[in-house]
Scaffold this active site. Sequence first.
Site, mmCIF file in Angstrom:
data_model
loop_
_atom_site.group_PDB
_atom_site.id
_atom_site.type_symbol
_atom_site.label_atom_id
_atom_site.label_comp_id
_atom_site.label_asym_id
_atom_site.label_seq_id
_atom_site.Cartn_x
_atom_site.Cartn_y
_atom_site.Cartn_z
ATOM 1 N N GLU A 257 0.644 -1.293 -0.093
ATOM 2 C CA GLU A 257 0.196 0.041 -0.085
ATOM 3 C C GLU A 257 0.833 1.176 0.017
ATOM 4 O O GLU A 257 2.223 1.203 0.463
ATOM 5 C CB GLU A 257 -0.953 0.073 1.191
ATOM 6 C CG GLU A 257 -1.993 -1.045 1.343
ATOM 7 C CD GLU A 257 -2.745 -0.956 2.738
ATOM 8 O OE1 GLU A 257 -2.713 -0.137 3.228
ATOM 9 O OE2 GLU A 257 -3.710 -1.996 2.759
ATOM 10 N N LYS A 259 2.725 4.318 1.362
ATOM 11 C CA LYS A 259 2.625 4.842 2.734
ATOM 12 C C LYS A 259 2.639 6.221 2.687
ATOM 13 O O LYS A 259 3.362 6.974 2.401
ATOM 14 C CB LYS A 259 4.209 4.331 3.262
ATOM 15 C CG LYS A 259 4.207 4.534 4.904
ATOM 16 C CD LYS A 259 5.282 4.441 5.511
ATOM 17 C CE LYS A 259 5.569 4.415 7.014
ATOM 18 N NZ LYS A 259 5.353 5.671 7.478
ATOM 19 N N ARG A 264 -2.389 9.504 11.397
ATOM 20 C CA ARG A 264 -2.987 8.079 11.670
ATOM 21 C C ARG A 264 -4.450 8.615 12.205
ATOM 22 O O ARG A 264 -3.986 8.873 13.535
ATOM 23 C CB ARG A 264 -2.161 6.880 12.042
ATOM 24 C CG ARG A 264 -2.826 5.652 12.331
ATOM 25 C CD ARG A 264 -1.874 4.539 12.494
ATOM 26 N NE ARG A 264 -2.486 3.411 12.761
ATOM 27 C CZ ARG A 264 -1.775 2.223 12.781
ATOM 28 N NH1 ARG A 264 -0.575 2.333 12.826
ATOM 29 N NH2 ARG A 264 -2.426 1.025 12.934
ATOM 30 N N ARG A 279 -2.775 8.464 17.203
ATOM 31 C CA ARG A 279 -1.976 7.181 17.319
ATOM 32 C C ARG A 279 -1.528 7.134 18.713
ATOM 33 O O ARG A 279 -1.490 5.904 19.433
ATOM 34 C CB ARG A 279 -0.180 7.664 16.832
ATOM 35 C CG ARG A 279 0.660 6.475 16.871
ATOM 36 C CD ARG A 279 0.238 5.779 15.733
ATOM 37 N NE ARG A 279 0.748 4.105 16.197
ATOM 38 C CZ ARG A 279 1.946 3.820 15.911
ATOM 39 N NH1 ARG A 279 2.846 4.485 15.070
ATOM 40 N NH2 ARG A 279 2.611 2.919 16.306
ATOM 41 N N GLU A 309 -5.219 7.302 7.246
ATOM 42 C CA GLU A 309 -4.186 8.238 7.509
ATOM 43 C C GLU A 309 -4.842 9.421 6.729
ATOM 44 O O GLU A 309 -5.186 9.604 5.668
ATOM 45 C CB GLU A 309 -2.969 7.977 6.559
ATOM 46 C CG GLU A 309 -1.732 8.742 6.623
ATOM 47 C CD GLU A 309 -0.735 8.409 7.813
ATOM 48 O OE1 GLU A 309 -1.316 7.460 8.631
ATOM 49 O OE2 GLU A 309 0.282 9.110 8.032
ATOM 50 N N PHE A 350 -7.176 2.080 5.506
ATOM 51 C CA PHE A 350 -6.266 1.115 5.393
ATOM 52 C C PHE A 350 -6.805 -0.121 6.180
ATOM 53 O O PHE A 350 -6.171 -1.119 6.095
ATOM 54 C CB PHE A 350 -4.921 1.358 5.450
ATOM 55 C CG PHE A 350 -4.291 1.943 6.501
ATOM 56 C CD1 PHE A 350 -4.206 1.392 7.815
ATOM 57 C CD2 PHE A 350 -3.815 3.376 6.617
ATOM 58 C CE1 PHE A 350 -3.878 1.887 8.979
ATOM 59 C CE2 PHE A 350 -3.453 4.185 7.554
ATOM 60 C CZ PHE A 350 -3.448 3.391 8.904
ATOM 61 N N ARG A 427 3.929 -4.661 17.410
ATOM 62 C CA ARG A 427 4.890 -4.305 16.073
ATOM 63 C C ARG A 427 5.477 -5.511 15.709
ATOM 64 O O ARG A 427 6.459 -6.090 16.307
ATOM 65 C CB ARG A 427 5.947 -3.345 16.644
ATOM 66 C CG ARG A 427 7.061 -2.801 15.427
ATOM 67 C CD ARG A 427 7.945 -2.026 15.973
ATOM 68 N NE ARG A 427 7.563 -0.766 16.521
ATOM 69 C CZ ARG A 427 7.294 0.396 15.743
ATOM 70 N NH1 ARG A 427 7.176 0.346 14.461
ATOM 71 N NH2 ARG A 427 6.948 1.683 16.296
ATOM 72 N N LYS A 433 7.277 -1.549 6.670
ATOM 73 C CA LYS A 433 7.354 -0.245 6.231
ATOM 74 C C LYS A 433 8.619 -0.218 5.415
ATOM 75 O O LYS A 433 9.724 -0.906 5.821
ATOM 76 C CB LYS A 433 7.192 0.755 7.086
ATOM 77 C CG LYS A 433 8.359 0.884 8.037
ATOM 78 C CD LYS A 433 7.931 2.046 9.060
ATOM 79 C CE LYS A 433 8.665 1.670 10.446
ATOM 80 N NZ LYS A 433 8.316 2.596 11.556
HETATM 81 P P1 AMP Z 1 5.083 3.494 12.195
HETATM 82 O O1 AMP Z 1 4.315 4.427 13.084
HETATM 83 O O2 AMP Z 1 6.660 3.669 12.467
HETATM 84 O O3 AMP Z 1 4.933 1.830 12.912
HETATM 85 O O4 AMP Z 1 4.726 3.553 10.864
HETATM 86 C C1 AMP Z 1 3.578 3.223 10.437
HETATM 87 C C2 AMP Z 1 2.840 4.472 10.074
HETATM 88 O O5 AMP Z 1 2.505 4.763 8.836
HETATM 89 C C3 AMP Z 1 1.190 4.288 10.677
HETATM 90 O O6 AMP Z 1 1.197 4.593 11.975
HETATM 91 C C4 AMP Z 1 0.507 5.221 9.791
HETATM 92 O O7 AMP Z 1 0.504 6.513 10.394
HETATM 93 C C5 AMP Z 1 1.267 5.365 8.514
HETATM 94 N N1 AMP Z 1 0.828 4.933 7.200
HETATM 95 C C6 AMP Z 1 0.608 5.625 6.055
HETATM 96 N N2 AMP Z 1 0.317 4.854 5.061
HETATM 97 C C7 AMP Z 1 -0.174 3.558 5.768
HETATM 98 C C8 AMP Z 1 -0.764 2.439 5.321
HETATM 99 N N3 AMP Z 1 -1.107 2.069 4.177
HETATM 100 N N4 AMP Z 1 -0.964 1.466 6.027
HETATM 101 C C9 AMP Z 1 -0.694 1.582 7.510
HETATM 102 N N5 AMP Z 1 -0.099 2.708 7.967
HETATM 103 C C10 AMP Z 1 0.168 3.656 7.155
#
Ligand code: AMP
Length: 587
Positions: A257, A259, A264, A279, A309, A350, A427, A433
Amino acid sequence: MKNQNASDQDLKFSDLVDVFERLDATRSGNEMIEILSGFFARVPIAVIDITSYFIQGNVVAEHEDVNLNIGERLMAEAIARASGKSREEIDQLHVERGDFGLVAELVIKNSTISGEPLTVRRVHDQLLEIAHAGGSGSQEAKLNILANLLNLATPVEAKYVVRIALGVLRLGAGTMTLLNALAVTFTQDKRNKKYLERAYNLGGDVGLIARTVATSGIAGLSQMTIQVGHPIKMMAAQRVQKLNELFERMPHGLAAEFKYDGERLQCHKRGEHVSIYSRNLENITAQYPDIVDRIRNFIRAKEAIVEGEAVALVPGTTDQFQVFQVLMRRKRKHEIEKYVEEIPVKLFLFDVLFVDGENMMEKSYPERRKILEKLVSKSELIEPASAFISDNPEEIEAFFLESLEKGFEGIMAKSCAPDSIYRAGAREWSWIKWKREYESDLVDTFDVVVIGGIAGRGKRSGTWGALLCAVYNPELDRFESLCKVSTGFNDEDLGKLPEMFKTAEISHVSPRVYSKMEPTRWFEPRVVLEISGAELTKSPIHTCGMGDDESSPGLALRFPRFLRFRDDKDAEQATSAKEVVALYKKK
Ligand code: AMP
């Protein structure tokens, strides 16, 4: 008999204050758990929820949209009134002591109270009344309630009433400390914390969990389920260094998908009623009236919990996007409507966690995605995230490049395995990512928690010269130092630092911080920064990944550089020590 009933229903505020004093004096996380578990055994069930909120320095559950909005001026006035001192004297003392709690303890003189002693419930009721005072004359009403409350308090009680009212209790008892202590008290085994954690991840707040485990133990906890309006801990993503690793980690296939680079949101809908959580599970509904409308109108269900998002649009367009920093300008309490126009947003959904009474979290990602696509009436300003299924690295790379071209950050790979369920608060490897910078050896990004400040000199005098930063170790519930960050701040960021950390300063290291380095000032671990860095190296000074063996080296990040504040993250959502260790081993 009457007294017995009363003590079944309430708790003397002074009993709680004794515990606050003991927590404040300890430097050990384990001792905190001992103090709290001994205390919980004595707390009447009727007030165990509000007692739990107070221990965390809150008045209600974190996700509830209740704000006391007590500023420093109002507090100074209330202390002056309750003590009979002048405003000048109070202001002067505040300058000297730097803490209104200490000022109140010093000037409030009611050491022998003739009336009934203050109780936890009474303090709670009065603080809620302050939160609910609105309209014209609300400042005077708040002042009256607060001054009266302080009038009834002993000096040491006043210290804590003031700190709770200002939202600066800072005892260092995090949620995990509290859950640990509750597990010990009510299940006699710390290992049962996992049941409390599960209930917490599903949207239970600490008060509700305390009450449930106290009344019906683990069985009661396992019956706790999702409720619309109770935010669910969000699932997080792992990272890989090379695109090919995605396929190794996801042998059952994956969907990529975009990013998106925004904020979020977890959106809860029940009929016409919509609430939105960030978040860190804060209720931010008021910031997004436009999203509230869209969830109401474009989600085809009576009840639903969806995640997505929100991305800032260039005004007047529906497909040109702006970066996260622009969106953050919507973080405000006033003039929301103006900012809704100036910074329009589009919501890319998402995930779906709940629809019309049915929990969707246990379904696999492909199933949830199908449900999501049916649930959303696509429109220009709300739609499911772009997803692309392929087992061909070249096609995934092309999709990744398309994402960058559109101004997004990269891709999120989502496992299509049968067990790719939504894991609240976890996690794990079912989401990964992948950003361009991960590929280069030179740069990596980390979300770190600021645990201390090093005073600035020369050009930086009056602000912080460097910030001591840590990652989180969830197994030990502690923050382990990784680096000192001093570059990457522009003048505006630098100017903001003193104010930002003023309310985080503590007189000694937090029991949840493990650091060998001594900053000028310790901070309560709260503020999260995103930083980049050049290289991970072994370090005798930093404690990241050091484990229990204090003589073994930890890991340090070289050439760290500030990128942005992550207001949307809690300290516990920072990069984990384990992730850093894994990255180090890969290099
Ligand atoms: P992290 O917070 O470091 O785990 O990175 C993931 C973050 O990417 C999520 O918390 C979302 O805010 C953001 N994000 C952006 N696009 C997406 C997507 N398609 N699916 C899930 N998270 C996404």
